[in-house]
Design a protein around this motif. Structure first.
Motif, PDB file in Angstrom:
ATOM      1  N   PRO A  85      -5.587   2.602   1.057  1.00  0.00           N
ATOM      2  CA  PRO A  85      -4.683   3.304   0.158  1.00  0.00           C
ATOM      3  C   PRO A  85      -5.206   4.699  -0.168  1.00  0.00           C
ATOM      4  O   PRO A  85      -6.388   4.862  -0.464  1.00  0.00           O
ATOM      5  N   SER A 104       0.862  -1.186   0.000  1.00  0.00           N
ATOM      6  CA  SER A 104       0.000   0.000   0.000  1.00  0.00           C
ATOM      7  C   SER A 104       0.898   1.235   0.000  1.00  0.00           C
ATOM      8  O   SER A 104       2.035   1.163   0.482  1.00  0.00           O
ATOM      9  N   PHE A 114       0.271  -4.536   3.767  1.00  0.00           N
ATOM     10  CA  PHE A 114       0.296  -3.374   4.658  1.00  0.00           C
ATOM     11  C   PHE A 114       1.527  -3.301   5.544  1.00  0.00           C
ATOM     12  O   PHE A 114       1.751  -2.321   6.212  1.00  0.00           O
ATOM     13  N   SER A 157      -1.202   1.555  -6.768  1.00  0.00           N
ATOM     14  CA  SER A 157      -0.060   1.131  -5.941  1.00  0.00           C
ATOM     15  C   SER A 157       0.974   0.404  -6.776  1.00  0.00           C
ATOM     16  O   SER A 157       2.175   0.623  -6.624  1.00  0.00           O
ATOM     17  N   HIS A 162      -5.514  -0.512  -6.160  1.00  0.00           N
ATOM     18  CA  HIS A 162      -4.480  -1.527  -6.367  1.00  0.00           C
ATOM     19  C   HIS A 162      -3.606  -1.194  -7.582  1.00  0.00           C
ATOM     20  O   HIS A 162      -2.373  -1.229  -7.515  1.00  0.00           O
ATOM     21  N   LEU A 221      -3.368  -5.912  -1.470  1.00  0.00           N
ATOM     22  CA  LEU A 221      -2.423  -4.944  -0.899  1.00  0.00           C
ATOM     23  C   LEU A 221      -1.692  -5.515   0.311  1.00  0.00           C
ATOM     24  O   LEU A 221      -2.275  -6.244   1.115  1.00  0.00           O
TER      25      LEU A 221
END
Ligand SMILES: Nc1ncnc2c1ncn2[C@@H]1O[C@H](COP(=O)(O)OP(=O)(O)OP(=O)(O)O)[C@@H](O)[C@H]1O
Ligand SMILES: [Mg+2]
Length: 515
Positions: A449, A397, A433, A472, A469, A431
């Motif tokens: 995010p 993220s 973290f 990122s 997503h 994601l």
């Protein structure tokens, strides 16, 4: 002329047992015995019952010899004649071509019209084969010749067995060398970790590595734990002329002191209780290749002395052994400890230190090469996802990326690698973290995010999750869509499909991104 049989026996035996190359020995024997027996050619032949063939394994005349392997099928009659043979015998054959056993062999040598004397060779009740003597038939083989040849039965049988075993060993040796090369290559393939940062944070290190790798000089790798000393040692080996030979790592700290000597130097059978067979030590196994002495600061004073001798003399003594073994190794040593300080405290030998410190290379800690962090994260996510058989590659993220970039990484790359693995286990979604890195372990739901810009209290729409997503992954790929390091590859979709999706989801890319 009366023959001195004792002298004949000992001289002929010396000739026939004089070389492991049986054809050479046969030639020497022929040159000697032709003074007593009218012989122009000699041969050794072995019978193989399964296909029913006679193989000529060596052949000699007075002027030449060769290690032939000529195989001739025998007729059923010929096979029966050999197989029915129970006791030792010497046969006089007036015309070789007329005999069912010698016929096919003689034809191959253009010797059908010659006369022959053929003696079975039996050792420990095993029929090994025959030795043959040929002449042009002008001088007949008589009883005296048969008697003289019979004296040489044992020496001929021993010579044939030894040479055949020797040939077999040579073949096995060649196969083993070949296998060894193959396995070594395969091993290097697997052990060869990809080196991230060669063009960025490790550029200076790599310049030194390129310079020293082709030389024979020892290398001392310094740097904090987890900075990649073993990876660099491997790289040096793979860039050296020794790359197809073994790379043998020894973790000096992990082997108990009581075992270190036998692990490093090996032992002879019976050197101590339990030494039931000879064992080569790791130094000997590294022969021709590279010995990687990891955690060199952990060596005991005794082991330091013995190692110094190896480095100076290039020789080792196996435990319980009387002979010294010469070894040709290149040494790469590594430590995270301060050897100079250890020397001051007399914990590390000065002479060994100076032997090892010919070319020191210091690996920078990860916090001093933060530019490598995104590539390392991407590499480890890819590597670990594959290992964990995850079909979709997650991405960190944006918040996590920020934290990972700021973190001080006391455990360096190893810590980063472990953090990726941990996050892959904990975060099953798209994601990662990286909980606990650069933050106090927090309770509650994972942060959302930034690019998603949604309130967690409301459920997320699928498009929003997808947008977050993709954003990122694009951040991680520094805006690249296509290629090896592009977002499309990571997301496992076609680049044009990704572009379409990004347009639809209002995610800037390409020229839009630069504007
Ligand atoms: N530049 C790099 N690129 C990719 N992976 C790396 C790199 N450097 C280190 N690694 C990985 O990080 C881990 C630690 O590296 P390595 O074992 O070489 O560190 P080290 O310096 O020998 O540590 P220690 O002093 O604790 O033995 C390994 O799994 C290695 O594959
Ligand atoms: Mg290491």
């Amino acid at each position: 002329m009366a023959v001195n049989e004792k002298e004949f026996f000992s001289e002929a035996t010396l000739k026939i047992c004089g070389s492991l190359e049986i054809e050479k020995a046969l030639h020497q024997c022929l040159l000697y015995i032709r003074k007593f027996i009218p012989v122009g050619q000699m041969g050794f032949h072995v019978y193989h019952p399964e296909p029913g063939i006679v193989e000529t394994v060596a052949h000699a005349t007075s002027s030449l010899y060769d290690a032939a392997s000529i195989k001739n099928f025998l007729s059923k009659k010929g096979q029966k004649q050999v197989e029915d043979q129970r006791s030792l015998r010497i046969r006089v054959i007036d015309r070789l071509g007329d005999d069912p056993v010698t016929g096919p062999v003689a034809e191959n040598f253009g010797a059908s019209d010659l006369s022959g004397l053929v003696m079975d060779l039996v050792l420990e009740k095993t029929m090994l084969g025959v030795v043959s003597l040929f002449n042009n038939g002008k001088q007949k083989f008589n009883k005296e010749h048969v008697h003289l040849l019979s004296l040489l039965n044992k020496p001929c049988a021993i010579a044939l067995t030894n040479s055949l075993r020797f040939r077999e060993l040579e073949k096995i040796k060649e196969l083993l060398i070949d296998d060894n090369k193959y396995f070594q290559k395969e091993l290097n393939k697997f052990s060869g970790e990809k080196l991230i940062g060669a063009q960025r944070g490790l550029k200076k290190v790599m310049q030194m590595v390129q310079r020293v790798a082709p030389l024979e000089s020892p290398v001392l790798l310094l740097g904090q734990t987890g900075t990649g000393k073993e990876v660099i040692a491997n790289t040096i080996h793979n860039l050296s002329h020794r790359k197809n030979r073994p790379f043998i790592p020894v973790n000096c700290g992990a082997i108990p002191t009581s075992l270190l000597d036998s692990e490093l130097f090996g032992y002879e059978k019976g050197a101590f209780t339990g030494a039931i067979s000879k064992k080569r030590g790791r130094i000997e196994r590294a022969n021709g290749g590279t010995l990687f002495l990891d955690e060199i600061g952990e060596l005991t004073p005794e082991a330091q002395v013995r190692l110094l001798r190896v480095l100076q003399e290039k020789e080792i003594d196996r435990l319980g052994g009387s002979e010294t073994v010469r070894v040709n190794i290149r040494v790469i040593a590594a430590t995270h400890q301060n050897l100079e300080k250890m020397m001051e405290k007399a914990q590390f030998r000065e002479d060994l230190f100076f032997r090892l410190r010919v070319f020191p290379v210091t690996l920078p800690p990860l916090k001093n090469r933060r530019e490598d962090i995104p590539d390392l994260i991407e590499y480890f996510i890819m590597k670990k996802s594959k290992e964990m058989k995850r079909t979709m590659m997650p991405a960190p993220s944006p918040d996590a990326i920020r934290r990972l970039m700021d973190y001080h990484w006391p455990g360096n790359i190893r810590e980063l690698e472990n953090a990726v693995e941990r996050s892959l286990i904990l975060d099953r979604g798209p994601l990662l973290f990286f909980k606990g890195i650069g933050e106090h372990p927090a309770e509650g739901p994972p942060p959302i995010p930034a690019s998603c810009g949604v309130d967690m209290k409301k459920p997320l729409e699928l498009n929003q999750v997808m947008a977050g997503h993709i954003q990122s992954v694009m951040n991680l790929c520094k805006g690249r869509v296509e290629g090896e390091k592009g977002a499309a590859r990571i997301l496992n979709i076609h680049p044009s499909t990704l572009r379409k999706k990004m347009k639809k989801l209002n995610i800037p890319f390409g020229r839009n991104l630069k504007n």
